[in-house]
Motif scaffolding. Structure first.
Motif, PDB file in Angstrom:
ATOM      1  N   ARG A 271       0.823  -1.223   0.000  1.00  0.00           N
ATOM      2  CA  ARG A 271       0.000   0.000   0.000  1.00  0.00           C
ATOM      3  C   ARG A 271       0.851   1.265   0.000  1.00  0.00           C
ATOM      4  N   ILE A 272       1.900   1.304   0.814  1.00  0.00           N
ATOM      5  CA  ILE A 272       2.682   2.543   0.930  1.00  0.00           C
ATOM      6  C   ILE A 272       3.723   2.684  -0.177  1.00  0.00           C
ATOM      7  N   SER A 273       3.904   1.633  -0.994  1.00  0.00           N
ATOM      8  CA  SER A 273       4.960   1.654  -2.010  1.00  0.00           C
ATOM      9  C   SER A 273       4.447   1.963  -3.402  1.00  0.00           C
ATOM     10  N   ARG A 274       3.231   2.436  -3.531  1.00  0.00           N
ATOM     11  CA  ARG A 274       2.703   2.772  -4.852  1.00  0.00           C
ATOM     12  C   ARG A 274       3.568   3.834  -5.522  1.00  0.00           C
ATOM     13  N   GLY A 275       3.915   3.572  -6.761  1.00  0.00           N
ATOM     14  CA  GLY A 275       4.775   4.487  -7.500  1.00  0.00           C
ATOM     15  C   GLY A 275       6.251   4.150  -7.389  1.00  0.00           C
ATOM     16  N   ARG A 276       6.595   3.254  -6.491  1.00  0.00           N
ATOM     17  CA  ARG A 276       7.986   2.799  -6.360  1.00  0.00           C
ATOM     18  C   ARG A 276       8.223   1.610  -7.302  1.00  0.00           C
ATOM     19  N   SER A 277       9.458   1.441  -7.721  1.00  0.00           N
ATOM     20  CA  SER A 277       9.770   0.254  -8.509  1.00  0.00           C
ATOM     21  C   SER A 277       9.910  -0.954  -7.591  1.00  0.00           C
ATOM     22  N   ILE A 278       9.778  -2.121  -8.171  1.00  0.00           N
ATOM     23  CA  ILE A 278       9.969  -3.355  -7.395  1.00  0.00           C
ATOM     24  C   ILE A 278      11.370  -3.369  -6.791  1.00  0.00           C
ATOM     25  N   ARG A 279      12.360  -2.917  -7.580  1.00  0.00           N
ATOM     26  CA  ARG A 279      13.738  -2.887  -7.076  1.00  0.00           C
ATOM     27  C   ARG A 279      13.854  -1.963  -5.855  1.00  0.00           C
ATOM     28  N   GLU A 280      13.249  -0.793  -5.942  1.00  0.00           N
ATOM     29  CA  GLU A 280      13.306   0.132  -4.810  1.00  0.00           C
ATOM     30  C   GLU A 280      12.701  -0.496  -3.563  1.00  0.00           C
ATOM     31  N   MET A 281      11.561  -1.167  -3.717  1.00  0.00           N
ATOM     32  CA  MET A 281      10.891  -1.763  -2.570  1.00  0.00           C
ATOM     33  C   MET A 281      11.739  -2.870  -1.958  1.00  0.00           C
ATOM     34  N   ILE A 282      12.299  -3.739  -2.792  1.00  0.00           N
ATOM     35  CA  ILE A 282      13.120  -4.834  -2.265  1.00  0.00           C
ATOM     36  C   ILE A 282      14.357  -4.288  -1.555  1.00  0.00           C
ATOM     37  N   ILE A 283      15.039  -3.340  -2.172  1.00  0.00           N
ATOM     38  CA  ILE A 283      16.248  -2.784  -1.567  1.00  0.00           C
ATOM     39  C   ILE A 283      15.921  -2.075  -0.261  1.00  0.00           C
ATOM     40  N   ALA A 284      14.811  -1.330  -0.236  1.00  0.00           N
ATOM     41  CA  ALA A 284      14.432  -0.609   0.984  1.00  0.00           C
ATOM     42  C   ALA A 284      14.144  -1.571   2.126  1.00  0.00           C
ATOM     43  N   VAL A 285      13.351  -2.606   1.820  1.00  0.00           N
ATOM     44  CA  VAL A 285      12.911  -3.524   2.877  1.00  0.00           C
ATOM     45  C   VAL A 285      13.988  -4.535   3.248  1.00  0.00           C
ATOM     46  N   ALA A 286      14.662  -5.102   2.262  1.00  0.00           N
ATOM     47  CA  ALA A 286      15.572  -6.220   2.531  1.00  0.00           C
ATOM     48  C   ALA A 286      17.032  -5.819   2.680  1.00  0.00           C
ATOM     49  N   VAL A 287      17.389  -4.549   2.412  1.00  0.00           N
ATOM     50  CA  VAL A 287      18.783  -4.125   2.535  1.00  0.00           C
ATOM     51  C   VAL A 287      18.917  -2.886   3.433  1.00  0.00           C
ATOM     52  N   ILE A 288      18.272  -1.785   3.047  1.00  0.00           N
ATOM     53  CA  ILE A 288      18.431  -0.543   3.811  1.00  0.00           C
ATOM     54  C   ILE A 288      17.905  -0.686   5.235  1.00  0.00           C
ATOM     55  N   ALA A 289      16.693  -1.206   5.360  1.00  0.00           N
ATOM     56  CA  ALA A 289      16.107  -1.343   6.692  1.00  0.00           C
ATOM     57  C   ALA A 289      16.915  -2.275   7.600  1.00  0.00           C
ATOM     58  N   PRO A 290      17.389  -3.435   7.121  1.00  0.00           N
ATOM     59  CA  PRO A 290      18.228  -4.270   7.985  1.00  0.00           C
ATOM     60  C   PRO A 290      19.525  -3.590   8.410  1.00  0.00           C
ATOM     61  N   ILE A 291      20.141  -2.838   7.504  1.00  0.00           N
ATOM     62  CA  ILE A 291      21.376  -2.136   7.869  1.00  0.00           C
ATOM     63  C   ILE A 291      21.096  -1.103   8.960  1.00  0.00           C
ATOM     64  N   ALA A 292      19.985  -0.362   8.811  1.00  0.00           N
ATOM     65  CA  ALA A 292      19.608   0.596   9.850  1.00  0.00           C
ATOM     66  C   ALA A 292      19.365  -0.117  11.180  1.00  0.00           C
ATOM     67  N   THR A 293      18.769  -1.300  11.111  1.00  0.00           N
ATOM     68  CA  THR A 293      18.510  -2.081  12.325  1.00  0.00           C
ATOM     69  C   THR A 293      19.814  -2.502  12.993  1.00  0.00           C
ATOM     70  N   THR A 294      20.780  -2.955  12.204  1.00  0.00           N
ATOM     71  CA  THR A 294      22.050  -3.388  12.795  1.00  0.00           C
ATOM     72  C   THR A 294      22.793  -2.212  13.437  1.00  0.00           C
ATOM     73  N   VAL A 295      22.677  -1.025  12.843  1.00  0.00           N
ATOM     74  CA  VAL A 295      23.292   0.162  13.458  1.00  0.00           C
ATOM     75  C   VAL A 295      22.632   0.459  14.798  1.00  0.00           C
ATOM     76  N   TRP A 296      21.296   0.393  14.827  1.00  0.00           N
ATOM     77  CA  TRP A 296      20.570   0.676  16.069  1.00  0.00           C
ATOM     78  C   TRP A 296      20.933  -0.339  17.151  1.00  0.00           C
ATOM     79  N   PHE A 297      21.010  -1.612  16.791  1.00  0.00           N
ATOM     80  CA  PHE A 297      21.386  -2.646  17.760  1.00  0.00           C
ATOM     81  C   PHE A 297      22.817  -2.425  18.257  1.00  0.00           C
ATOM     82  N   THR A 298      23.689  -1.947  17.378  1.00  0.00           N
ATOM     83  CA  THR A 298      25.067  -1.691  17.801  1.00  0.00           C
ATOM     84  C   THR A 298      25.133  -0.546  18.795  1.00  0.00           C
ATOM     85  N   LEU A 299      24.341   0.501  18.564  1.00  0.00           N
ATOM     86  CA  LEU A 299      24.373   1.650  19.473  1.00  0.00           C
ATOM     87  C   LEU A 299      23.823   1.283  20.852  1.00  0.00           C
ATOM     88  N   LEU A 300      22.666   0.626  20.891  1.00  0.00           N
ATOM     89  CA  LEU A 300      22.084   0.285  22.195  1.00  0.00           C
ATOM     90  C   LEU A 300      22.711  -0.974  22.786  1.00  0.00           C
TER      91      LEU A 300
END
Length: 522
Positions: free
Chosen positions: A352-381
């Motif tokens: 629903r929130i990804s309308r207008g995004r390419s499939i590549r953008e959605m996959i990279i955002a969810v499966a790459v960018i978001a996990p990297i952000a998560t690992t940074v957050w886990f490292t800080l806390l």
């Protein structure tokens, strides 16, 4: 073709009575589950807790490997798909995205990170530091155990977890709904397998209800545990009574925030809360990095990512035959099953929130960018917790051996630069993390009932209040019942995983179909 908005059109006739809440089968089974769980808990707390625990243990041992393989396959197929020309296809028949990249990523991060960001980011890495994970051979509590401890946390909350929540299933749903006009419901994931009879028959309602029940079990847990965490925090910081009354006050405040957010929709409340939380998380992260052991964080992150890459398959494929049963049940399999249980409704939300995004953008955002952000957050806390544990500033060994993650979070927060102020900021952050899950999942359940992306605000409010009420009743019985419900998601993950299984081949097929329809490939 379905149209998208966040307010119900006055020109569209709205169903009355129970029909207004969606498919009666979904409603009866979902609400029936909530009522039955509460009534059985009132009748015999131990019976419910022991029954769920036994089923939880059996599922973890028997089907743990299947869950692991499903996540591995989803991630690698999604990443392979992202590298193909078909991934240029746009979602939702829009040439331009509905929202900016920052707003879009903020919603994704805050919606899907809530459980990890709230309850496990501070305590889980410290736990793996003092109790060496089975896939590793480091000496617990030593400097050599730091990288492996964080790497194990990265495994639980990293690439595999995120990929199952919003890649292949989201692609199937996006194509089916925005191109073929099929309902935005979990049953649509099985349409290529079971055909048209699934869409209007009772079986479709049962499938949707299973996914709603699984999501409710996974969301009520964080809502309830947040109430106990904030109550404990207010008691430790200001001497407020750590009582059921305080927990209810927190619960009411939380519910008010996420229900209003869900009612105002994606482009208002949900987006506002997500952006606010991202800015708050960035501010907290900046303070930690600038005024904490900066070099330790940098070195630890690099070495932990190296350990994550080196031991990736060993950690991802660890089974009950090579690790203690209890460890698999409470860590890897529990988390993987939790993500599977969430996946269909999360995929609906991501589509629903990804309308207008390419499939590549959605996959990279969810499966790459978001996990990297998560690992940074886990490292800080979590990295801070490990650092202070190493330095002897705190000792979380006993608390974590008893799975007291609320104690771990507050203890680490108070040890950070800023002390009490930092603890307050993290309590606020965790509250809004859970609120962003509450609002997005209230919205997603309402979408399942309506079958399109414009559910009634009143229906969104109904489901948000229902989850808060369930959390309050279970808290009154004791936090153990909230934990029992949390364990139930592992049982619910079994049928949900079968709903997700066809996306391994239907996801790429849907992507290629969209690419052909848009003239990207022949």
């Amino acid at each position: 073709m379905p149209q998208s908005s966040d307010s119900t059109s006055d020109s569209t006739p709205q169903p009355k009575g129970l029909r207004a809440l969606g498919d009666p089968v979904v409603l009866i089974l979902s609400i029936g589950f909530i009522i039955a769980f509460i009534l059985l808990s009132l009748y015999d707390l131990d019976m419910v807790a022991n029954g769920v625990s036994a089923g939880f243990a059996w599922t973890a041992v028997t089907l743990g490997s299947y869950f692991q393989l499903l996540l591995l396959a989803t991630f690698f197929i999604a990443m392979g798909l992202a590298a193909t020309p078909a991934a240029k296809a746009k979602i939702g028949n829009l040439d331009k995205p509905e929202m900016s990249t920052f707003k879009w990523l903020s919603i994704i991060l805050c919606t899907l990170l809530a459980g990890g960001g709230v309850f496990f980011a501070a305590g889980e890495p410290v736990y793996h530091f003092v109790v060496t994970p089975p896939a590793l051979d480091t000496e617990p509590g030593t400097a050599g155990a730091v990288a492996g401890a964080l790497a194990q946390s990265f495994m639980h909350w990293g690439f595999l977890a995120w990929a199952v929540l919003g890649t292949l299933a989201a692609i199937v749903l996006a194509h089916a709904h925005y191109v073929k006009g099929q309902p935005l419901q979990p049953r649509t994931l099985l349409y290529p397998v079971l055909g048209e009879r699934l869409m209007s028959g009772p079986l479709g309602g049962v499938i949707d209800a299973l996914c709603v029940i699984s999501m409710v079990a996974g969301t009520v847990g964080p809502i309830g545990f947040l109430s106990t965490q904030v109550s404990f925090g207010l008691h430790e910081l200001f001497g407020a009574p750590d009582s059921f009354a305080t927990q209810v006050a927190v619960l009411i405040t939380l519910a008010a925030v996420y229900v209003i957010s869900a009612m105002t929709g994606i482009h208002r409340g949900i987006q506002f809360l997500s952006r606010f939380n991202v800015f708050l998380a960035l501010a907290i992260g900046a303070v930690i990095v600038l005024f904490g052991p900066t070099l330790f964080y940098i070195n630890t992150y690099l070495s932990s990512m190296g350990s994550y890459a080196t031991n990736f398959f060993a950690m991802a494929t660890m089974t009950a035959d090579t690790a203690p049963d209890w460890w698999m049940q409470w860590w890897t399999v529990f988390f993987f099953a939790w993500f599977i249980g969430y996946a269909p409704l999360m995929a609906i939300f991501v589509a629903r929130i990804s309308r207008g995004r390419s499939i590549r953008e959605m996959i990279i955002a969810v499966a790459v960018i978001a996990p990297i952000a998560t690992t940074v957050w886990f490292t800080l806390l979590g990295g801070s917790g490990i650092y202070y544990q190493l330095e002897g500033v705190i000792d979380l060994t006993d608390a974590l051996n008893n799975f007291q993650f609320d104690v771990a979070t507050l203890t680490v927060a108070q040890a950070l630069p800023g002390g009490t102020w930092m603890a307050l900021a993290i309590l606020l952050l965790t509250t809004i993390f859970v609120a962003t899950t509450g609002d997005s999942m209230s919205y997603a359940i309402a979408v399942v009932g309506a079958g399109h992306d414009d559910p009634s605000p009143k229906v969104r409010a109904f489901w948000g209040l229902a989850m808060a009420l369930m959390a309050g009743i279970l808290l009154q019985m004791g936090a153990g019942q909230v934990g029992a419900l949390q364990q139930f998601i592992v049982l619910a993950a079994v049928p949900v995983s079968l709903i997700l299984l066809p996306t391994l081949w239907n996801g790429p097929q849907a992507a290629y179909a969209m690419a052909r329809e848009q003239g990207i490939i022949e």
